[in-house]
Write an enzyme that holds these catalytic residues in place. Sequence first.
Site, PDB file in Angstrom:
ATOM      1  N   HIS A   1      10.151   2.125  -7.235  1.00  0.00           N
ATOM      2  CA  HIS A   1      10.609   1.832  -5.875  1.00  0.00           C
ATOM      3  C   HIS A   1      10.593   3.087  -5.006  1.00  0.00           C
ATOM      4  CE1 HIS A   1      12.586  -0.463  -2.753  1.00  0.00           C
ATOM      5  NE2 HIS A   1      13.344   0.609  -2.531  1.00  0.00           N
TER       6      HIS A   1
ATOM      7  N   GLY B   1       6.784  -1.684  11.908  1.00  0.00           N
ATOM      8  CA  GLY B   1       6.676  -3.073  11.483  1.00  0.00           C
ATOM      9  C   GLY B   1       6.712  -3.271   9.983  1.00  0.00           C
TER      10      GLY B   1
ATOM     11  N   ASP C   1      -1.353 -10.491  -1.676  1.00  0.00           N
ATOM     12  CA  ASP C   1      -0.306 -10.795  -0.707  1.00  0.00           C
ATOM     13  C   ASP C   1      -0.037 -12.306  -0.739  1.00  0.00           C
ATOM     14  OD1 ASP C   1       0.659  -9.229   2.188  1.00  0.00           O
ATOM     15  OD2 ASP C   1       0.904 -11.406   2.018  1.00  0.00           O
TER      16      ASP C   1
ATOM     17  N   ASN D   1       4.356   2.070   8.079  1.00  0.00           N
ATOM     18  CA  ASN D   1       5.219   3.085   7.456  1.00  0.00           C
ATOM     19  C   ASN D   1       6.511   3.246   8.249  1.00  0.00           C
ATOM     20  OD1 ASN D   1       5.729   5.086   5.483  1.00  0.00           O
ATOM     21  ND2 ASN D   1       5.099   6.696   6.900  1.00  0.00           N
TER      22      ASN D   1
ATOM     23  N   HIS E   1       3.587  -0.037   0.636  1.00  0.00           N
ATOM     24  CA  HIS E   1       2.450  -0.885   0.262  1.00  0.00           C
ATOM     25  C   HIS E   1       1.309  -0.648   1.228  1.00  0.00           C
ATOM     26  CE1 HIS E   1       5.268  -3.051   2.842  1.00  0.00           C
ATOM     27  NE2 HIS E   1       4.232  -3.646   3.393  1.00  0.00           N
TER      28      HIS E   1
ATOM     29  N   HIS F   1      -1.979  -2.234   2.703  1.00  0.00           N
ATOM     30  CA  HIS F   1      -2.703  -3.504   2.859  1.00  0.00           C
ATOM     31  C   HIS F   1      -4.206  -3.238   2.781  1.00  0.00           C
ATOM     32  CE1 HIS F   1       0.685  -5.886   4.712  1.00  0.00           C
ATOM     33  NE2 HIS F   1       1.104  -4.683   5.059  1.00  0.00           N
TER      34      HIS F   1
END
Length: 142
Positions: A47, A93, A31, A88, A100, A102
């Site tokens: 994508h 948010g 990140d 999601n 992705h 985290h």
Amino acid sequence: MSTDCIFCAIVAGDIPGRIVYEGETITAFLDANPLAPGHVLVVPSDHTERLNDLANDTVSEFYETVHDLVPATEKAVDAPATTVAVNNGDAAGQEVPHVHCHVVPRFANDDGGPIHAVFGDRPDLSDAELDDVADNIRDARS
Ligand code: 5GP
Ligand code: ZN
């Protein structure tokens, strides 16, 4: 590939990214604004906006990569724990509309708190309401 997507551009090599994994359908990279050293993002190479849209033949490698990178990341930055999360959709948010996950290394007293800290007041649901929700989820799957 979406031409205006920053994560597609990283996967394609059009902009620099600190890639830590490149598989058949999944890529992972650091990140750019890490919440902790070793903050990694695991993304489908094609994508895909939301987890809901992830192609069936991508799901296994997506989770396998998370499963592999959690211990690797903890080891690399000597972290005793990680928070693993997907924002999601907009309301959750999600800022970059390319799925992705985290993987954020966690340290004792890092002030991050548990994921429950994201929420304020919790709904006070009766047993009947909880039963209804569980029924609805079971029905929605079938
Ligand atoms: P979200 O809020 O959508 O779950 O998280 C998006 C993440 O993407 C943020 O943690 C943010 O720091 C990261 N990010 C945004 N732009 C870039 C970029 O250009 N490169 C990389 N490597 N990460 C980015
Ligand atoms: Zn994309």
